[in-house]
Scaffold this motif. Sequence first.
Motif, PDB file in Angstrom:
ATOM      1  N   VAL A  25       0.872  -1.167   0.155  1.00  0.00           N
ATOM      2  CA  VAL A  25      -0.090  -0.162  -0.183  1.00  0.00           C
ATOM      3  C   VAL A  25       1.016   1.250  -0.081  1.00  0.00           C
ATOM      4  O   VAL A  25       1.966   1.169   0.415  1.00  0.00           O
ATOM      5  CB  VAL A  25      -0.933   0.033   1.222  1.00  0.00           C
ATOM      6  CG1 VAL A  25      -2.295  -0.879   1.095  1.00  0.00           C
ATOM      7  CG2 VAL A  25      -0.152  -0.099   2.572  1.00  0.00           C
ATOM      8  N   ARG A  26       0.559   2.330  -0.722  1.00  0.00           N
ATOM      9  CA  ARG A  26       0.976   3.769  -0.543  1.00  0.00           C
ATOM     10  C   ARG A  26      -0.230   4.746  -0.355  1.00  0.00           C
ATOM     11  O   ARG A  26      -1.105   4.646  -0.771  1.00  0.00           O
ATOM     12  CB  ARG A  26       1.771   3.856  -2.054  1.00  0.00           C
ATOM     13  CG  ARG A  26       2.834   3.123  -2.357  1.00  0.00           C
ATOM     14  CD  ARG A  26       4.248   3.525  -1.290  1.00  0.00           C
ATOM     15  NE  ARG A  26       5.289   2.441  -1.641  1.00  0.00           N
ATOM     16  CZ  ARG A  26       5.464   1.398  -1.188  1.00  0.00           C
ATOM     17  NH1 ARG A  26       4.675   1.086  -0.414  1.00  0.00           N
ATOM     18  NH2 ARG A  26       6.428   0.783  -1.693  1.00  0.00           N
ATOM     19  N   GLY A  27       0.559   5.555   0.324  1.00  0.00           N
ATOM     20  CA  GLY A  27      -0.300   6.778   0.704  1.00  0.00           C
ATOM     21  C   GLY A  27      -1.314   6.427   1.626  1.00  0.00           C
ATOM     22  O   GLY A  27      -1.112   5.568   2.641  1.00  0.00           O
ATOM     23  N   GLU A  28      -2.262   7.169   1.642  1.00  0.00           N
ATOM     24  CA  GLU A  28      -3.801   6.882   2.696  1.00  0.00           C
ATOM     25  C   GLU A  28      -4.190   5.827   2.167  1.00  0.00           C
ATOM     26  O   GLU A  28      -4.523   5.487   1.015  1.00  0.00           O
ATOM     27  CB  GLU A  28      -4.704   7.910   2.634  1.00  0.00           C
ATOM     28  CG  GLU A  28      -3.770   9.405   3.368  1.00  0.00           C
ATOM     29  CD  GLU A  28      -4.751  10.732   3.538  1.00  0.00           C
ATOM     30  OE1 GLU A  28      -6.021  10.368   3.147  1.00  0.00           O
ATOM     31  OE2 GLU A  28      -4.193  11.620   3.836  1.00  0.00           O
ATOM     32  N   PHE A  29      -4.771   4.922   3.086  1.00  0.00           N
ATOM     33  CA  PHE A  29      -5.553   3.797   2.696  1.00  0.00           C
ATOM     34  C   PHE A  29      -6.604   3.653   4.012  1.00  0.00           C
ATOM     35  O   PHE A  29      -6.562   4.054   4.938  1.00  0.00           O
ATOM     36  CB  PHE A  29      -4.440   2.505   2.833  1.00  0.00           C
ATOM     37  CG  PHE A  29      -3.750   2.067   4.147  1.00  0.00           C
ATOM     38  CD1 PHE A  29      -4.803   1.333   4.945  1.00  0.00           C
ATOM     39  CD2 PHE A  29      -3.002   2.685   4.422  1.00  0.00           C
ATOM     40  CE1 PHE A  29      -4.327   0.751   6.185  1.00  0.00           C
ATOM     41  CE2 PHE A  29      -2.393   2.333   5.833  1.00  0.00           C
ATOM     42  CZ  PHE A  29      -3.161   1.700   6.678  1.00  0.00           C
ATOM     43  N   GLU A  30      -7.507   2.595   3.304  1.00  0.00           N
ATOM     44  CA  GLU A  30      -8.616   2.393   4.145  1.00  0.00           C
ATOM     45  C   GLU A  30      -9.054   0.877   3.958  1.00  0.00           C
ATOM     46  O   GLU A  30      -9.173   0.493   2.503  1.00  0.00           O
ATOM     47  CB  GLU A  30      -9.769   3.124   4.172  1.00  0.00           C
ATOM     48  CG  GLU A  30     -10.983   2.691   4.966  1.00  0.00           C
ATOM     49  CD  GLU A  30     -12.456   3.790   5.284  1.00  0.00           C
ATOM     50  OE1 GLU A  30     -12.115   4.741   4.661  1.00  0.00           O
ATOM     51  OE2 GLU A  30     -13.022   3.234   5.888  1.00  0.00           O
ATOM     52  N   LYS A  31      -8.822  -0.119   4.887  1.00  0.00           N
ATOM     53  CA  LYS A  31      -9.115  -1.519   4.767  1.00  0.00           C
ATOM     54  C   LYS A  31     -10.233  -1.770   5.568  1.00  0.00           C
ATOM     55  O   LYS A  31     -10.397  -1.325   6.373  1.00  0.00           O
ATOM     56  CB  LYS A  31      -7.898  -2.476   5.145  1.00  0.00           C
ATOM     57  CG  LYS A  31      -6.692  -1.872   4.144  1.00  0.00           C
ATOM     58  CD  LYS A  31      -6.712  -2.541   2.740  1.00  0.00           C
ATOM     59  CE  LYS A  31      -5.504  -2.350   2.178  1.00  0.00           C
ATOM     60  NZ  LYS A  31      -5.599  -3.063   0.708  1.00  0.00           N
ATOM     61  N   LEU A  47     -15.176  -4.151  10.562  1.00  0.00           N
ATOM     62  CA  LEU A  47     -13.937  -3.405  11.173  1.00  0.00           C
ATOM     63  C   LEU A  47     -13.263  -2.688  10.218  1.00  0.00           C
ATOM     64  O   LEU A  47     -12.999  -3.085   9.043  1.00  0.00           O
ATOM     65  CB  LEU A  47     -12.996  -4.598  11.548  1.00  0.00           C
ATOM     66  CG  LEU A  47     -13.718  -5.496  12.774  1.00  0.00           C
ATOM     67  CD1 LEU A  47     -12.514  -6.603  12.847  1.00  0.00           C
ATOM     68  CD2 LEU A  47     -14.112  -4.791  13.846  1.00  0.00           C
ATOM     69  N   HIS A  48     -12.874  -1.431  10.536  1.00  0.00           N
ATOM     70  CA  HIS A  48     -12.097  -0.638   9.435  1.00  0.00           C
ATOM     71  C   HIS A  48     -10.733  -0.282  10.078  1.00  0.00           C
ATOM     72  O   HIS A  48     -10.605   0.167  11.217  1.00  0.00           O
ATOM     73  CB  HIS A  48     -12.880   0.681   9.581  1.00  0.00           C
ATOM     74  CG  HIS A  48     -14.165   0.379   8.792  1.00  0.00           C
ATOM     75  ND1 HIS A  48     -14.437   0.565   7.493  1.00  0.00           N
ATOM     76  CD2 HIS A  48     -15.418   0.087   9.302  1.00  0.00           C
ATOM     77  CE1 HIS A  48     -15.842   0.219   7.402  1.00  0.00           C
ATOM     78  NE2 HIS A  48     -16.334  -0.066   8.115  1.00  0.00           N
ATOM     79  N   LEU A  49      -9.850  -0.343   9.095  1.00  0.00           N
ATOM     80  CA  LEU A  49      -8.377   0.254   9.512  1.00  0.00           C
ATOM     81  C   LEU A  49      -8.019   1.350   8.546  1.00  0.00           C
ATOM     82  O   LEU A  49      -8.352   1.337   7.298  1.00  0.00           O
ATOM     83  CB  LEU A  49      -7.387  -0.992   9.171  1.00  0.00           C
ATOM     84  CG  LEU A  49      -7.570  -2.103  10.312  1.00  0.00           C
ATOM     85  CD1 LEU A  49      -6.534  -3.088   9.880  1.00  0.00           C
ATOM     86  CD2 LEU A  49      -7.183  -1.375  11.749  1.00  0.00           C
TER      87      LEU A  49
ATOM     88  N   THR B  40     -14.964  -0.735  16.632  1.00  0.00           N
ATOM     89  CA  THR B  40     -14.596  -1.324  15.377  1.00  0.00           C
ATOM     90  C   THR B  40     -13.889  -0.404  14.300  1.00  0.00           C
ATOM     91  O   THR B  40     -13.739  -0.753  13.150  1.00  0.00           O
ATOM     92  CB  THR B  40     -16.349  -1.374  14.562  1.00  0.00           C
ATOM     93  OG1 THR B  40     -16.594  -0.155  14.674  1.00  0.00           O
ATOM     94  CG2 THR B  40     -16.824  -2.366  15.581  1.00  0.00           C
ATOM     95  N   GLU B  41     -13.194   0.524  14.887  1.00  0.00           N
ATOM     96  CA  GLU B  41     -12.336   1.440  13.783  1.00  0.00           C
ATOM     97  C   GLU B  41     -11.035   1.577  14.462  1.00  0.00           C
ATOM     98  O   GLU B  41     -10.842   1.798  15.626  1.00  0.00           O
ATOM     99  CB  GLU B  41     -13.009   2.705  13.473  1.00  0.00           C
ATOM    100  CG  GLU B  41     -14.277   2.612  12.860  1.00  0.00           C
ATOM    101  CD  GLU B  41     -14.850   3.894  12.350  1.00  0.00           C
ATOM    102  OE1 GLU B  41     -16.112   3.960  11.700  1.00  0.00           O
ATOM    103  OE2 GLU B  41     -14.158   4.993  12.642  1.00  0.00           O
TER     104      GLU B  41
END
Lengths: 156, 75
Positions: A25-31, A47-49, B40-41
Motif C-alpha cells: 500500500v502507498r499513501g492513505e489507505f482504508e481497509k 472492522l475498519h483500518l 470497530t475502527e
Amino acid sequence: MARYVRVIPPGGRGEITLTIDSNTVRGEFEKKAVVWSDDRSGMSVELHLRGQVKPHVSFDPGGFISLWGAKGEAVRGRVEIINEHETPLKVIGVDNDLPDRVTWRLEEVRPGFVYGLEVEDISEKAGDYTAHLTIRTDNPKKPRLTLTVRGEIKEK
Amino acid sequence: MKRGNQIISATITSFFLSFLSYTTSYSAREEGPAIHIEQTEHTFPTIFEGEELAHTFTLYNRGTADLHIRRVTHS
C-alpha cells in the motif's frame, strides 16, 4: 491477514488481529474486514483500518520518463529523487542497462534530501527502446530504486 | 360482601399483571450467542513502507451460548 479465536464462551472475550503488508500500500489507505459468526441476530460486524504509508524514497513526478523525438535532437527528461526521511540520504551510484541509448546526470538540489536526475537520449539510430536506471542509495531499507526510460526516436 | 368482592377482584388483577410481566420478560430474554465489539475502527500513525501494520480488536460474547467465529473476510 486475520488471526482470531474460533470460539468464545458466554461472557467471554476474544481477539481478532488484522495485519496489512505495508509494502503493498502507498499513501492513505482504508481497509475493511467483516467478521462472520453465529451471532443470534445473524448480523456481521465490519472492522475498519485507516492509515498512511510513506515511501522511504520516491520519484517526482514518477518512476517513468518518456523520451520522444527525432534522432540528433536534444531529447531529455528529468525526475527528482525525494528522500522522505529526516536524516540525509546519499546516492551511491546509478547503473544504466542501455548506455548506448541514454545517458544521465545527477545533481544535488537539496543535499541529502532532493536530487535531480536528468536523462538524455544519445541514440545513433532511430527506434524504440526501454532502459532502466538503477539508483543505489545508502538507505538499507531502500538500497535500490529503478527508473524506467521509454524512448521513441524517429528519423529526422 | 361488596368489600369482599373488591378484594377478590384486586387479587385477581394483581396476579394477572404479575403473570403478564413474567411472560413478557421471559420472552424478551433471547437465547444464543451475541457478538459485541466496542471499537470497530482504528487509525494507524503514519509509517514507512516495510514497517509492520497490525491491530488487535477485542470482541465479547454477551449471549447465552458459545459464539463461533466462522470467518473473517477483508478487502
